[in-house]
Scaffold this active site. Structure first.
Site, short mmCIF file in Angstrom:
data_model
loop_
_atom_site.label_atom_id
_atom_site.label_comp_id
_atom_site.label_asym_id
_atom_site.label_seq_id
_atom_site.Cartn_x
_atom_site.Cartn_y
_atom_site.Cartn_z
N ARG A 122 0.93 8.46 0.83
CA ARG A 122 1.13 7.80 -0.16
C ARG A 122 2.40 8.14 -0.99
O ARG A 122 2.20 8.65 -2.24
CB ARG A 122 -0.06 7.69 -1.12
CG ARG A 122 -1.12 6.98 -0.57
CD ARG A 122 -2.14 6.30 -1.17
NE ARG A 122 -2.75 5.18 -0.95
CZ ARG A 122 -3.77 4.60 -1.49
NH1 ARG A 122 -4.61 4.98 -2.35
NH2 ARG A 122 -4.05 3.18 -1.24
N GLN A 127 5.64 3.00 0.80
CA GLN A 127 4.77 1.77 0.39
C GLN A 127 4.71 0.67 1.22
O GLN A 127 3.83 -0.23 0.82
CB GLN A 127 5.60 1.76 -1.10
CG GLN A 127 4.93 2.46 -2.07
CD GLN A 127 5.19 2.41 -3.43
OE1 GLN A 127 6.07 1.37 -3.66
NE2 GLN A 127 5.04 3.23 -4.43
N ASP A 130 1.85 0.67 3.51
CA ASP A 130 0.58 1.15 3.13
C ASP A 130 -0.65 -0.10 3.39
O ASP A 130 -0.44 -0.77 2.34
CB ASP A 130 0.55 1.40 1.50
CG ASP A 130 -0.48 2.06 0.87
OD1 ASP A 130 -1.55 1.78 1.49
OD2 ASP A 130 -0.40 2.57 0.14
N SER A 133 -3.50 -0.34 0.67
CA SER A 133 -3.13 -1.00 -0.35
C SER A 133 -2.91 -2.39 -0.23
O SER A 133 -3.62 -3.20 -1.11
CB SER A 133 -1.89 -0.58 -0.94
OG SER A 133 -2.07 0.84 -1.64
N TYR A 227 -5.79 9.82 -5.31
CA TYR A 227 -6.94 9.39 -5.25
C TYR A 227 -7.62 10.15 -6.00
O TYR A 227 -7.38 11.16 -6.55
CB TYR A 227 -7.63 9.90 -3.57
CG TYR A 227 -7.01 8.81 -2.78
CD1 TYR A 227 -7.29 7.57 -2.57
CD2 TYR A 227 -5.71 9.19 -1.63
CE1 TYR A 227 -6.75 6.69 -1.45
CE2 TYR A 227 -5.47 8.51 -0.73
CZ TYR A 227 -5.91 7.30 -0.62
OH TYR A 227 -5.37 6.65 0.31
P1 NAD Z 1 -9.70 3.98 -3.49
O1 NAD Z 1 -9.63 2.69 -3.08
O2 NAD Z 1 -9.98 5.13 -2.85
O3 NAD Z 1 -10.48 3.96 -4.92
C1 NAD Z 1 -10.73 3.03 -5.60
C2 NAD Z 1 -10.82 3.56 -7.30
O4 NAD Z 1 -11.89 3.84 -7.53
C3 NAD Z 1 -9.92 4.46 -7.38
O5 NAD Z 1 -9.02 4.00 -8.52
C4 NAD Z 1 -10.62 5.82 -7.84
O6 NAD Z 1 -10.01 6.59 -8.85
C5 NAD Z 1 -11.76 4.87 -8.61
N1 NAD Z 1 -12.97 5.65 -8.53
C6 NAD Z 1 -13.57 6.66 -7.71
N2 NAD Z 1 -14.80 7.18 -8.21
C7 NAD Z 1 -15.08 6.60 -9.16
C8 NAD Z 1 -16.10 6.65 -10.35
N3 NAD Z 1 -17.01 7.45 -10.36
N4 NAD Z 1 -15.97 5.88 -11.54
C9 NAD Z 1 -14.97 5.13 -11.78
N5 NAD Z 1 -13.89 4.92 -10.60
C10 NAD Z 1 -14.06 5.65 -9.66
O7 NAD Z 1 -8.23 4.22 -4.11
P2 NAD Z 1 -6.90 3.18 -4.02
O8 NAD Z 1 -7.04 2.08 -5.08
O9 NAD Z 1 -6.65 2.99 -2.83
O10 NAD Z 1 -5.99 4.39 -4.64
C11 NAD Z 1 -6.04 4.76 -5.73
C12 NAD Z 1 -4.58 5.10 -6.64
O11 NAD Z 1 -3.66 5.70 -5.81
C13 NAD Z 1 -4.16 3.71 -7.10
O12 NAD Z 1 -4.24 3.19 -8.32
C14 NAD Z 1 -2.55 4.09 -7.22
O13 NAD Z 1 -2.55 4.65 -8.50
C15 NAD Z 1 -2.24 5.38 -6.27
N6 NAD Z 1 -1.80 4.83 -5.00
C16 NAD Z 1 -0.65 5.29 -4.95
C17 NAD Z 1 0.48 4.69 -3.85
C18 NAD Z 1 1.79 5.25 -3.60
O14 NAD Z 1 2.18 6.20 -4.36
N7 NAD Z 1 2.61 5.08 -2.54
C19 NAD Z 1 -0.11 4.03 -2.99
C20 NAD Z 1 -1.36 3.41 -3.18
C21 NAD Z 1 -2.09 3.68 -4.29
#
Ligand code: NAD
Length: 379
Positions: A122, A127, A130, A133, A227
């Site tokens: 990530r 991006q 990805d 996402s 994450y």
């Molecule tokens: P994911 O699908 O693994 O998780 C979904 C969400 O659940 C996450 O936001 C996580 O923090 C949350 N979560 C886990 N346990 C929890 C709990 N007990 N209670 C409440 N929430 C909980 O994650 P995702 O959506 O694929 O990615 C998370 C973050 O990563 C994104 O929001 C973003 O900020 C970041 N991201 C960065 C890039 C990049 O830089 N290229 C790309 C994609 C995502």
């Protein structure tokens, strides 16, 4: 160089890994694109659309992949699909070593080089590749709609001659890519939205969508790569205690909380559902990963004292046209790192190529996969 696009074989899968428009772009780069007849049908991309773009359509999976150098898929291949891959071919698909260890083993035997879009790092340069996402965006949108159609109430505030209807109260647990899209969708439909996530960065993102961030007296749980880290049972018990009243006053709870490679944490217990008013709805987007709600079952709507608990399975497949449109673009952007001058020449000096590679000529090069195969468990 021949690229094969077989039909996805999972019965609940409607997506296709390459859409006609992308097939055309690859053909333009000198790649011979072979598509299995009907591969795009369930996503509403007919064979003729591929042929118009210069791709060749072949009858069955064997005919499609028989002489392929490169095969693209959505899901990790089944044992039968691996059998059809030419020895030494390259595969690009979702492939989670922990969940698909048998596939890793059989791909190794066939000396396949396999790249997993689950493992694309990530970083900003990646991006456009990805796929986690892009598909989470579809899932989040769908979970908002799934809640709205199940709720026996309006989402928006309605001021009518007959009286005023208050907006639905929606609580989103987990505000990552999917959760933010669920928030945006519920907001577009006019609901009053609150959300919670264990990562500190989520607060600002939630607020920027016009939703309220629920503050709980808990430490944040940051992991690596954006994450969340896996949380202790003690943390989760405290979180459930603190979130319980929020759940009880919500018309809709949408849960999207996942921790990669692990069982989803239980955020909504049976007791909490029992405190919700009949007619309320829980949409569990993590049902495939064990569920964020204790009551959810994958692919089923459970009625618990009048509260519907919907366990969504494979949500991106339910919106196959745009899910495939986005996935296919992710694949194409990734292929740009593997194809040079129309030839398959992965750039193994590139961090994205290295980190997303699970097997190279049959040798398992992914650390987590190696540990699992040696019986040491994932790191
Ligand atoms: P994911 O699908 O693994 O998780 C979904 C969400 O659940 C996450 O936001 C996580 O923090 C949350 N979560 C886990 N346990 C929890 C709990 N007990 N209670 C409440 N929430 C909980 O994650 P995702 O959506 O694929 O990615 C998370 C973050 O990563 C994104 O929001 C973003 O900020 C970041 N991201 C960065 C890039 C990049 O830089 N290229 C790309 C994609 C995502």
């Amino acid at each position: 160089m021949k690229l094969a696009v077989p039909t996805e074989t999972r019965s609940d899968e409607q997506r296709v890994s390459i859409v006609p428009d992308i097939a055309g772009r690859l053909v333009g780069q000198g790649v011979e694109v072979v598509v299995q007849a009907g591969a795009g049908k369930r996503a509403f991309f007919p064979d003729a659309a591929y042929e118009e773009k210069g791709a060749v359509v072949r009858a069955g999976p064997r005919e499609t992949t028989v002489d392929a150098d490169l095969v693209t898929k959505v899901h990790a291949p089944t044992a039968a699909e691996v059998e059809l891959l030419p020895e030494g071919a390259t595969l690009v698909s979702f492939l989670q070593p922990a969940a698909d260890l048998d596939a890793v083993r059989s791909l190794s035997q066939r000396k396949i080089t396999a790249f997993s879009l689950d493992l694309v790092p990530r970083i900003s340069r990646a991006q456009s590749m990805d796929a986690l996402s892009s598909q989470a965006t579809v899932s989040g949108y769908l979970s908002g709609l799934a809640a709205a159609v199940r709720l026996p109430k309006f989402f928006p505030l309605f001021m009518t001659a007959a009286g005023t209807v208050p907006p639905a109260k929606v609580l989103v647990l987990g505000a990552g890519v999917a959760g933010l899209q669920a928030i945006a969708t519920a907001r577009r439909l006019g609901a009053q939205v609150r959300a919670y996530d264990v990562r500190a960065a989520a607060k600002e993102e939630v607020q920027s969508l016009g939703a309220t961030f629920v503050e709980l007296e808990l430490e944040t749980q940051e992991g690596s790569g954006g994450y969340a880290r896996e949380q202790s049972e003690e943390f989760l018990a405290r979180q459930r205690e603190l979130i319980s009243n929020e759940v009880a006053v919500s018309d809709v709870v949408i849960t999207t909380a996942a921790v990669p490679g692990r069982k989803a944490p239980v955020l909504v217990t049976t007791d909490m559902v029992e405190r919700m008013v009949a007619g309320s709805v829980v949409v569990d987007m993590a049902a495939d990963a064990g569920g964020n709600c204790e009551l959810s079952e994958p692919g089923v709507d459970i009625d618990h004292n009048g509260v519907v608990v919907a366990g969504l399975t494979n949500p991106p497949s339910a919106m196959p046209t745009h899910a495939s449109f986005l996935y296919s673009r992710n694949v194409n952007n990734f292929l740009a790192l593997l194809i040079q001058d129309g030839e398959l020449r992965p750039d193994f000096d590139d961090e994205i190529v290295v980190r997303s590679c699970v097997l190279r000529n049959g040798e398992v090069v992914n650390e987590a996969a190696t540990q699992l195969l040696e019986g040491k468990g994932a790191s």
